[in-house]
Motif scaffolding. Structure first.
Motif, PDB file in Angstrom:
ATOM      1  N   ASP A 111      51.632  29.563   7.205  1.00  0.00           N
ATOM      2  CA  ASP A 111      52.454  30.371   6.309  1.00  0.00           C
ATOM      3  C   ASP A 111      53.442  31.227   7.095  1.00  0.00           C
ATOM      4  N   TRP A 112      52.982  31.868   8.153  1.00  0.00           N
ATOM      5  CA  TRP A 112      53.873  32.706   8.961  1.00  0.00           C
ATOM      6  C   TRP A 112      54.895  31.872   9.718  1.00  0.00           C
ATOM      7  N   ILE A 113      54.479  30.728  10.243  1.00  0.00           N
ATOM      8  CA  ILE A 113      55.423  29.856  10.954  1.00  0.00           C
ATOM      9  C   ILE A 113      56.631  29.547  10.072  1.00  0.00           C
ATOM     10  N   HIS A 114      56.377  29.259   8.815  1.00  0.00           N
ATOM     11  CA  HIS A 114      57.464  28.871   7.922  1.00  0.00           C
ATOM     12  C   HIS A 114      58.101  30.065   7.217  1.00  0.00           C
ATOM     13  N   ASP A 120      53.654  34.716  15.735  1.00  0.00           N
ATOM     14  CA  ASP A 120      54.344  35.924  16.201  1.00  0.00           C
ATOM     15  C   ASP A 120      55.697  35.579  16.801  1.00  0.00           C
ATOM     16  N   ILE A 121      55.776  34.441  17.474  1.00  0.00           N
ATOM     17  CA  ILE A 121      57.041  34.020  18.080  1.00  0.00           C
ATOM     18  C   ILE A 121      58.074  33.716  16.992  1.00  0.00           C
ATOM     19  N   GLY A 122      57.703  32.906  16.013  1.00  0.00           N
ATOM     20  CA  GLY A 122      58.648  32.533  14.968  1.00  0.00           C
ATOM     21  C   GLY A 122      59.118  33.735  14.164  1.00  0.00           C
ATOM     22  N   ILE A 141      63.516  16.265  17.220  1.00  0.00           N
ATOM     23  CA  ILE A 141      63.066  17.159  16.156  1.00  0.00           C
ATOM     24  C   ILE A 141      64.109  18.258  15.994  1.00  0.00           C
ATOM     25  N   HIS A 142      64.464  18.542  14.733  1.00  0.00           N
ATOM     26  CA  HIS A 142      65.539  19.493  14.469  1.00  0.00           C
ATOM     27  C   HIS A 142      65.066  20.819  13.880  1.00  0.00           C
ATOM     28  N   GLU A 143      63.969  20.815  13.156  1.00  0.00           N
ATOM     29  CA  GLU A 143      63.546  22.011  12.441  1.00  0.00           C
ATOM     30  C   GLU A 143      62.642  22.881  13.309  1.00  0.00           C
ATOM     31  N   SER A 144      62.952  24.173  13.384  1.00  0.00           N
ATOM     32  CA  SER A 144      62.215  25.053  14.294  1.00  0.00           C
ATOM     33  C   SER A 144      60.740  25.162  13.925  1.00  0.00           C
ATOM     34  N   GLY A 145      60.423  25.136  12.620  1.00  0.00           N
ATOM     35  CA  GLY A 145      59.021  25.171  12.236  1.00  0.00           C
ATOM     36  C   GLY A 145      58.278  23.916  12.663  1.00  0.00           C
TER      37      GLY A 145
END
Length: 216
Positions: free
Chosen positions: A94-97, A158-160, A61-65
């Motif tokens: 929504d916040w993750i992305h 919160d992490i992202g 997996i490459h995308e952080s979201g």
């Protein structure tokens, strides 16, 4: 087997921080932020030459979201995700992305201030515009904070967003956003956050890169 491919002070920090918060066993491979990412063997894992790359359960997996969503679903006992049907699910996604929306402006500023070595290569206009756009994204975080965290309790959101704000703080003064600053102080106190920070020099030679005035 879980293996994270990581460069300090890049988007992969959010994946590293999340893994530390989840408390799972994983292997960490750290790369310099240079042409190594475009060479074998890493190029076979991620042809774009970017980080993060996560190897897990036979997948890459490459995308952080996507990594955040997968890890939270894979390890639900960590309590950092929000299941379908949860009242916070839509806001969590929504916040993750939205973290990536913040990061696109930070990336543009990093290129201007750090990757372009000579002053004549840089654009003061781009620096000003991207700093203003970045500040607008931080304004959304400021407005969205109604409690101690982005949702009803601490989560991968919160992490992202927190990692994106960590990067943004090199280009915009976070003190302009009091609720955001208090929230970010809480995040910085977390042991997993501190563990995810670079142990030595990273991409940035200074704490703040103010935008150039347009009249220079």
């Amino acid at each position: 087997m879980i293996r994270l491919h990581h460069c300090h002070q890049t988007r992969s920090m959010r994946s590293l921080w999340l893994l530390y918060e989840l408390g799972v066993d994983f292997e960490l491979l750290v790369y310099p932020f240079d042409k190594t990412l475009r060479e074998e063997p890493y190029r076979s894992l991620n042809p774009t030459g970017r980080v993060p790359t996560l190897e897990i359960d036979g997948f890459v997996i490459h995308e952080s979201g996507a990594i955040a969503e997968y890890l939270c679903e894979r390890f639900p006992d960590g309590g950092l995700g929000r299941d379908p049907g949860d009242d916070d699910r839509a806001a969590w996604l929504d916040w993750i992305h939205f973290a990536e929306t913040i990061s696109q402006h930070t990336a543009a500023l990093t290129q201007q201030h750090v990757a372009l070595y000579e002053d004549h290569m840089r654009s003061p206009i781009v620096m000003q515009l991207e700093a203003k756009r970045l500040a607008k994204t931080l304004g959304k975080v400021e407005a969205g904070l109604v409690g101690d965290y982005l949702l009803s309790s601490f989560s991968a959101a919160d992490i992202g967003v927190g990692q994106a704000v960590y990067m943004a703080g090199h280009f915009v003064e976070l003190a302009r956003f009091p609720r955001l600053s208090d929230w970010f102080d809480r995040l910085q106190a977390r042991p997993a956050y501190r563990k995810a920070l670079p142990g030595g020099p990273g991409l940035y030679a200074q704490d703040l890169y103010p935008p150039w005035p347009l009249d220079t």
